[in-house]
Scaffold this motif. Structure first.
Motif, PDB file in Angstrom:
ATOM      1  N   GLY A  44       0.669  -0.919   0.242  1.00 55.32           N
ATOM      2  CA  GLY A  44       0.149  -0.019  -0.234  1.00 55.32           C
ATOM      3  C   GLY A  44       0.979   1.538  -0.092  1.00 55.32           C
ATOM      4  N   THR A  45       0.676   2.336   0.076  1.00 56.17           N
ATOM      5  CA  THR A  45       0.813   3.432  -0.859  1.00 56.17           C
ATOM      6  C   THR A  45      -0.440   4.870  -0.102  1.00 56.17           C
ATOM      7  OG1 THR A  45       2.134   4.923  -1.897  1.00 56.17           O
ATOM      8  CG2 THR A  45       0.884   3.462  -2.598  1.00 56.17           C
ATOM      9  N   VAL A  46       0.764   6.227   0.147  1.00 59.15           N
ATOM     10  CA  VAL A  46      -0.332   7.333   0.334  1.00 59.15           C
ATOM     11  C   VAL A  46       0.787   8.177   0.323  1.00 59.15           C
ATOM     12  CG1 VAL A  46      -0.251   7.722   2.736  1.00 59.15           C
ATOM     13  CG2 VAL A  46      -2.657   8.600   1.445  1.00 59.15           C
ATOM     14  N   GLN A  47       0.769   9.529  -0.364  1.00 58.43           N
ATOM     15  CA  GLN A  47       0.746  10.543  -0.513  1.00 58.43           C
ATOM     16  C   GLN A  47       0.699  11.628   0.259  1.00 58.43           C
ATOM     17  OE1 GLN A  47       1.621  11.690  -4.481  1.00 58.43           O
ATOM     18  NE2 GLN A  47       0.849   9.651  -5.535  1.00 58.43           N
ATOM     19  N   LEU A  48       1.423  12.297   0.705  1.00 57.69           N
ATOM     20  CA  LEU A  48       0.775  13.973   1.166  1.00 57.69           C
ATOM     21  C   LEU A  48       1.528  15.080   0.964  1.00 57.69           C
ATOM     22  CD1 LEU A  48      -0.005  15.340   4.625  1.00 57.69           C
ATOM     23  CD2 LEU A  48       2.259  14.691   5.191  1.00 57.69           C
ATOM     24  N   ILE A  49       1.283  16.299   0.414  1.00 57.76           N
ATOM     25  CA  ILE A  49       1.358  16.890  -0.604  1.00 57.76           C
ATOM     26  C   ILE A  49       1.226  18.552  -0.008  1.00 57.76           C
ATOM     27  CG2 ILE A  49       1.362  18.063  -3.170  1.00 57.76           C
ATOM     28  CD1 ILE A  49       0.343  14.834  -3.518  1.00 57.76           C
ATOM     29  N   PRO A  50       1.967  18.825   0.808  1.00 57.41           N
ATOM     30  CA  PRO A  50       2.048  20.468   1.470  1.00 57.41           C
ATOM     31  C   PRO A  50       1.457  20.863   0.378  1.00 57.41           C
ATOM     32  CG  PRO A  50       3.770  18.938   2.253  1.00 57.41           C
ATOM     33  CD  PRO A  50       3.335  18.437   1.079  1.00 57.41           C
ATOM     34  N   ALA A  51       0.862  22.099   0.876  1.00 57.84           N
ATOM     35  CA  ALA A  51      -0.100  23.189  -0.143  1.00 57.84           C
ATOM     36  C   ALA A  51       1.951  24.147  -0.171  1.00 57.84           C
ATOM     37  CB  ALA A  51      -1.716  24.068   0.577  1.00 57.84           C
ATOM     38  N   GLY A  52       1.770  24.108  -1.421  1.00 59.04           N
ATOM     39  CA  GLY A  52       2.954  25.282  -1.325  1.00 59.04           C
ATOM     40  C   GLY A  52       3.057  26.858  -1.839  1.00 59.04           C
ATOM     41  N   MET A  53       1.733  27.309  -1.721  1.00 56.33           N
ATOM     42  CA  MET A  53       1.031  28.798  -1.812  1.00 56.33           C
ATOM     43  C   MET A  53       1.003  29.303  -0.209  1.00 56.33           C
ATOM     44  SD  MET A  53       1.142  29.285  -4.916  1.00 56.33           S
ATOM     45  CE  MET A  53       0.527  31.184  -4.929  1.00 56.33           C
ATOM     46  N   PRO A  54       1.678  30.817  -0.400  1.00 51.99           N
ATOM     47  CA  PRO A  54       1.957  31.487   0.809  1.00 51.99           C
ATOM     48  C   PRO A  54       1.076  32.017   2.008  1.00 51.99           C
ATOM     49  CG  PRO A  54       3.091  32.369  -0.729  1.00 51.99           C
ATOM     50  CD  PRO A  54       2.004  31.463  -2.066  1.00 51.99           C
ATOM     51  N   ASN A  55       0.233  31.742   1.328  1.00 52.18           N
ATOM     52  CA  ASN A  55      -1.699  31.509   1.938  1.00 52.18           C
ATOM     53  C   ASN A  55      -2.720  30.333   2.397  1.00 52.18           C
ATOM     54  OD1 ASN A  55      -3.092  30.818  -0.182  1.00 52.18           O
ATOM     55  ND2 ASN A  55      -4.656  32.295  -0.261  1.00 52.18           N
ATOM     56  N   GLN A  56      -1.302  29.169   2.491  1.00 51.55           N
ATOM     57  CA  GLN A  56      -1.628  27.810   2.329  1.00 51.55           C
ATOM     58  C   GLN A  56      -1.002  27.310   3.095  1.00 51.55           C
ATOM     59  OE1 GLN A  56      -3.532  25.941  -1.540  1.00 51.55           O
ATOM     60  NE2 GLN A  56      -4.126  27.742  -1.649  1.00 51.55           N
ATOM     61  N   THR A  57       0.133  27.371   3.626  1.00 47.90           N
ATOM     62  CA  THR A  57       1.162  26.874   4.510  1.00 47.90           C
ATOM     63  C   THR A  57       0.252  26.204   5.617  1.00 47.90           C
ATOM     64  OG1 THR A  57       1.632  29.038   5.862  1.00 47.90           O
ATOM     65  CG2 THR A  57       2.884  28.213   4.159  1.00 47.90           C
ATOM     66  N   HIS A  58      -0.309  26.210   5.592  1.00 48.67           N
ATOM     67  CA  HIS A  58      -1.334  25.679   6.706  1.00 48.67           C
ATOM     68  C   HIS A  58      -1.724  24.124   6.306  1.00 48.67           C
ATOM     69  CE1 HIS A  58      -4.818  27.894   4.948  1.00 48.67           C
ATOM     70  NE2 HIS A  58      -4.946  26.904   5.715  1.00 48.67           N
ATOM     71  N   ARG A  59      -1.989  23.760   5.360  1.00 47.78           N
ATOM     72  CA  ARG A  59      -2.906  22.876   4.728  1.00 47.78           C
ATOM     73  C   ARG A  59      -2.323  21.734   3.994  1.00 47.78           C
ATOM     74  NH1 ARG A  59      -4.844  21.611  -0.020  1.00 47.78           N
ATOM     75  NH2 ARG A  59      -3.616  24.204  -1.134  1.00 47.78           N
ATOM     76  N   ALA A  60      -2.561  20.584   3.041  1.00 44.37           N
ATOM     77  CA  ALA A  60      -1.932  19.624   2.773  1.00 44.37           C
ATOM     78  C   ALA A  60      -2.411  18.263   2.596  1.00 44.37           C
ATOM     79  CB  ALA A  60      -0.753  19.084   3.296  1.00 44.37           C
ATOM     80  N   ASP A  61      -2.465  18.624   0.937  1.00 43.25           N
ATOM     81  CA  ASP A  61      -3.498  17.765   0.496  1.00 43.25           C
ATOM     82  C   ASP A  61      -3.050  16.071   0.692  1.00 43.25           C
ATOM     83  OD1 ASP A  61      -5.226  19.750  -0.515  1.00 43.25           O
ATOM     84  OD2 ASP A  61      -3.471  19.508  -2.520  1.00 43.25           O
ATOM     85  N   VAL A  62      -4.273  14.643   0.974  1.00 43.25           N
ATOM     86  CA  VAL A  62      -4.384  14.220   1.068  1.00 43.25           C
ATOM     87  C   VAL A  62      -3.955  12.553  -0.952  1.00 43.25           C
ATOM     88  CG1 VAL A  62      -4.459  11.503   1.770  1.00 43.25           C
ATOM     89  CG2 VAL A  62      -5.273  13.983   2.828  1.00 43.25           C
ATOM     90  N   ALA A  63      -3.696  12.352  -1.204  1.00 46.30           N
ATOM     91  CA  ALA A  63      -3.610  11.637  -2.634  1.00 46.30           C
ATOM     92  C   ALA A  63      -3.186  10.266  -2.400  1.00 46.30           C
ATOM     93  CB  ALA A  63      -2.229  12.497  -3.648  1.00 46.30           C
ATOM     94  N   LYS A  64      -4.178   9.673  -3.389  1.00 46.35           N
ATOM     95  CA  LYS A  64      -3.773   8.508  -4.407  1.00 46.35           C
ATOM     96  C   LYS A  64      -3.370   7.532  -3.533  1.00 46.35           C
ATOM     97  CE  LYS A  64      -3.061   9.466  -8.045  1.00 46.35           C
ATOM     98  NZ  LYS A  64      -4.440  10.505  -8.394  1.00 46.35           N
TER      99      LYS A  64
END
Length: 172
Positions: A72-92
């Motif tokens: 199994g696998t999963v990805q964490l993709i931290p948002a890179g925009m300056p106004n979104q540094t508190h957020r991350a996406d869960v992918a795949k």
């Protein structure tokens, strides 16, 4: 066992990752791909999309191992925009079809949430086909439904559009 996979160990994992992605698409997972979907298509995804993210350190890749290799696998993709540094996406979030219903997905998500907290990310977001079984997993892990968009994705097996549910989880 869950571990974070880095660029230096990516090549050794590539065959297993390719097999998992290929198997998940062929069993109906709504993860951005539709049939026909070959082993080469799966390998290209990992090499062209994930490897560069590992090199740039713009994503974290987690894998679950059992005695036979990666299951199994999963990805964490931290948002890179300056106004979104508190957020991350869960992918795949992908679990080999032969390893499902053994807690692999839950364990991967637990590791991802821990890493997001370490990165000081306080909001996780994801989307999933509304009829996908993973939606229940996410809900049991505290993800809340933000809303549903009709006709957002194509069914992997036929030319039918389906709704997608957008979800989020606040981290303390």
């Amino acid at each position: 066992m869950i571990t974070q996979l880095f660029e230096k160990s990516f090549d050794a994992a590539l065959d297993d990752l390719t097999e998992i992605l290929h198997g998940c698409v062929h069993t109906g997972a709504s993860i951005g791909f539709v049939l026909p979907f070959s082993q080469d298509d799966a390998r290209t995804y990992w090499e062209a999309t994930v490897r560069p993210g590992l090199v740039r350190k713009s994503l974290d890749l987690f894998v679950a191992y059992d005695s036979g290799g990666i299951v199994g696998t999963v990805q964490l993709i931290p948002a890179g925009m300056p106004n979104q540094t508190h957020r991350a996406d869960v992918a795949k979030l992908l679990v080999n079809p032969n390893a499902r219903r053994r807690g692999v997905g839950r364990s991967l998500m637990t590791a991802l949430i821990k890493r997001a907290s370490e990165l000081k990310r306080t909001l996780l977001v994801l989307d999933t086909r509304s009829s996908d079984p993973s939606r229940m997993l996410y809900q049991t892990m505290g993800f809340e439904i933000a809303g549903e968009v009709p006709d957002y994705c194509r069914n992997p097996f036929d030319d039918r559009l389906e709704p997608t549910t957008f979800m989020y989880k606040r981290l303390d």
